[in-house]
Design a protein around this motif. Structure first.
Motif, PDB file in Angstrom:
ATOM      1  N   ASN A  90       0.825  -1.210   0.000  1.00 46.86           N
ATOM      2  CA  ASN A  90       0.000   0.000   0.000  1.00 46.86           C
ATOM      3  C   ASN A  90       0.858   1.257   0.000  1.00 46.86           C
ATOM      4  OD1 ASN A  90      -2.446  -1.337  -0.052  1.00 46.86           O
ATOM      5  ND2 ASN A  90      -2.688  -1.320   2.157  1.00 46.86           N
ATOM      6  N   SER A  91       1.921   1.239   0.762  1.00 43.76           N
ATOM      7  CA  SER A  91       2.812   2.395   0.810  1.00 43.76           C
ATOM      8  C   SER A  91       3.472   2.619  -0.549  1.00 43.76           C
ATOM      9  CB  SER A  91       3.880   2.203   1.883  1.00 43.76           C
ATOM     10  OG  SER A  91       3.282   2.108   3.154  1.00 43.76           O
ATOM     11  N   TYR A  92       3.861   1.542  -1.198  1.00 40.61           N
ATOM     12  CA  TYR A  92       4.481   1.662  -2.516  1.00 40.61           C
ATOM     13  C   TYR A  92       3.481   2.216  -3.533  1.00 40.61           C
ATOM     14  CZ  TYR A  92       6.623   0.507  -6.949  1.00 40.61           C
ATOM     15  OH  TYR A  92       7.126   0.583  -8.223  1.00 40.61           O
ATOM     16  N   TYR A  93       2.250   1.720  -3.508  1.00 38.95           N
ATOM     17  CA  TYR A  93       1.236   2.222  -4.443  1.00 38.95           C
ATOM     18  C   TYR A  93       0.921   3.693  -4.172  1.00 38.95           C
ATOM     19  CZ  TYR A  93       0.527  -2.559  -6.042  1.00 38.95           C
ATOM     20  OH  TYR A  93       0.710  -3.802  -6.561  1.00 38.95           O
ATOM     21  N   ASN A  94       0.891   4.079  -2.918  1.00 40.89           N
ATOM     22  CA  ASN A  94       0.686   5.492  -2.585  1.00 40.89           C
ATOM     23  C   ASN A  94       1.845   6.343  -3.092  1.00 40.89           C
ATOM     24  OD1 ASN A  94      -1.765   5.038  -1.339  1.00 40.89           O
ATOM     25  ND2 ASN A  94      -0.878   4.849   0.695  1.00 40.89           N
ATOM     26  N   PHE A  95       3.052   5.800  -3.013  1.00 42.06           N
ATOM     27  CA  PHE A  95       4.235   6.497  -3.531  1.00 42.06           C
ATOM     28  C   PHE A  95       4.114   6.708  -5.038  1.00 42.06           C
ATOM     29  CE2 PHE A  95       8.432   5.986  -5.521  1.00 42.06           C
ATOM     30  CZ  PHE A  95       9.066   7.108  -5.033  1.00 42.06           C
ATOM     31  N   ARG A  96       3.770   5.660  -5.765  1.00 41.25           N
ATOM     32  CA  ARG A  96       3.627   5.762  -7.232  1.00 41.25           C
ATOM     33  C   ARG A  96       2.510   6.749  -7.598  1.00 41.25           C
ATOM     34  NH1 ARG A  96       7.336   4.763 -10.386  1.00 41.25           N
ATOM     35  NH2 ARG A  96       5.911   4.075 -11.978  1.00 41.25           N
ATOM     36  N   LYS A  97       1.404   6.686  -6.864  1.00 41.17           N
ATOM     37  CA  LYS A  97       0.287   7.594  -7.125  1.00 41.17           C
ATOM     38  C   LYS A  97       0.704   9.039  -6.878  1.00 41.17           C
ATOM     39  CE  LYS A  97      -3.305   7.854  -4.333  1.00 41.17           C
ATOM     40  NZ  LYS A  97      -4.539   7.520  -3.589  1.00 41.17           N
ATOM     41  N   ALA A  98       1.465   9.271  -5.826  1.00 42.87           N
ATOM     42  CA  ALA A  98       1.923  10.632  -5.509  1.00 42.87           C
ATOM     43  C   ALA A  98       2.881  11.139  -6.582  1.00 42.87           C
ATOM     44  CB  ALA A  98       2.598  10.650  -4.141  1.00 42.87           C
ATOM     45  N   GLU A  99       3.733  10.265  -7.102  1.00 42.19           N
ATOM     46  CA  GLU A  99       4.638  10.668  -8.193  1.00 42.19           C
ATOM     47  C   GLU A  99       3.856  11.125  -9.415  1.00 42.19           C
ATOM     48  OE1 GLU A  99       8.854   8.321  -8.166  1.00 42.19           O
ATOM     49  OE2 GLU A  99       7.118   7.209  -8.893  1.00 42.19           O
ATOM     50  N   LYS A 100       2.859  10.346  -9.783  1.00 44.29           N
ATOM     51  CA  LYS A 100       2.046  10.698 -10.957  1.00 44.29           C
ATOM     52  C   LYS A 100       1.282  11.996 -10.725  1.00 44.29           C
ATOM     53  CE  LYS A 100       1.506   5.942 -12.504  1.00 44.29           C
ATOM     54  NZ  LYS A 100       0.589   4.812 -12.663  1.00 44.29           N
ATOM     55  N   LYS A 101       0.760  12.146  -9.514  1.00 44.16           N
ATOM     56  CA  LYS A 101      -0.010  13.355  -9.198  1.00 44.16           C
ATOM     57  C   LYS A 101       0.878  14.599  -9.252  1.00 44.16           C
ATOM     58  CE  LYS A 101      -3.625  15.027  -6.311  1.00 44.16           C
ATOM     59  NZ  LYS A 101      -4.820  15.153  -7.071  1.00 44.16           N
ATOM     60  N   ILE A 102       2.126  14.479  -8.838  1.00 44.40           N
ATOM     61  CA  ILE A 102       3.043  15.620  -8.911  1.00 44.40           C
ATOM     62  C   ILE A 102       3.228  16.050 -10.361  1.00 44.40           C
ATOM     63  CG2 ILE A 102       5.477  16.282  -8.673  1.00 44.40           C
ATOM     64  CD1 ILE A 102       5.496  14.853  -6.004  1.00 44.40           C
ATOM     65  N   LYS A 103       3.406  15.083 -11.250  1.00 41.30           N
ATOM     66  CA  LYS A 103       3.589  15.411 -12.669  1.00 41.30           C
ATOM     67  C   LYS A 103       2.364  16.141 -13.220  1.00 41.30           C
ATOM     68  CE  LYS A 103       6.778  11.644 -13.540  1.00 41.30           C
ATOM     69  NZ  LYS A 103       6.993  10.354 -14.165  1.00 41.30           N
ATOM     70  N   VAL A 104       1.196  15.645 -12.890  1.00 37.33           N
ATOM     71  CA  VAL A 104      -0.044  16.280 -13.356  1.00 37.33           C
ATOM     72  C   VAL A 104      -0.172  17.681 -12.783  1.00 37.33           C
ATOM     73  CG1 VAL A 104      -2.569  16.156 -13.187  1.00 37.33           C
ATOM     74  CG2 VAL A 104      -1.258  14.104 -13.747  1.00 37.33           C
ATOM     75  N   ASN A 105       0.095  17.825 -11.483  1.00 34.57           N
ATOM     76  CA  ASN A 105      -0.023  19.135 -10.846  1.00 34.57           C
ATOM     77  C   ASN A 105       0.996  20.131 -11.373  1.00 34.57           C
ATOM     78  OD1 ASN A 105      -2.221  18.477  -9.288  1.00 34.57           O
ATOM     79  ND2 ASN A 105      -1.011  17.860  -7.536  1.00 34.57           N
ATOM     80  N   GLN A 106       2.187  19.660 -11.714  1.00 37.24           N
ATOM     81  CA  GLN A 106       3.182  20.565 -12.292  1.00 37.24           C
ATOM     82  C   GLN A 106       2.718  21.084 -13.649  1.00 37.24           C
ATOM     83  OE1 GLN A 106       6.719  18.135 -12.116  1.00 37.24           O
ATOM     84  NE2 GLN A 106       7.390  19.096 -10.202  1.00 37.24           N
TER      85      GLN A 106
END
Length: 122
Positions: free
Chosen positions: A42-58
């Protein structure tokens, strides 16, 4: 008066109780292992999701910044009202907040992975 056959039953009962306790402990150990594996995943999936969200937000922040620049130019020329300019400023500010929030979520996910893996937090 002691009856020796009662001692044998008592020992047999204690042995069964101890055996059941060992079985219960083994089951609990397996449950803990599975929970740790699940927490790491779960922590790893949250990490991957946060990475993708950063790209979108940027990307959204970049667009909001461009929109704000255009809105400032249009306002300076008198082609845009104060209300519309304020809307562009609010959109830009919200985009910045979302980007910072995404970075925070990424850092939190990293710490969650460390915690789940048994590393000490710094």
């Amino acid at each position: 008066m002691d009856f020796p056959f009662l001692d044998g039953l008592s020992i047999l009962g204690r042995e069964k109780k101890n055996s059941a306790s060992v079985d219960k402990a083994l089951i609990e150990k397996e449950k803990i292992k599975e929970n740790i594996k699940l927490q790491v995943k779960n922590s790893y999936y949250n990490f991957r999701k946060a990475e993708k969200k950063i790209k979108v937000n940027q990307e959204q922040l970049k667009q909001a910044r461009e929109n704000l620049e255009v809105s400032n130019e249009r306002y300076a020329r008198g082609l845009l009202s104060n209300l519309e300019l304020n809307g562009a400023i609010i959109d830009y500010t919200n985009s910045r907040i979302e980007t910072v929030s995404s970075v925070f979520n990424l850092l939190k996910a990293i710490e969650d992975i460390k915690l789940a893996a048994g590393k000490q937090l710094e």
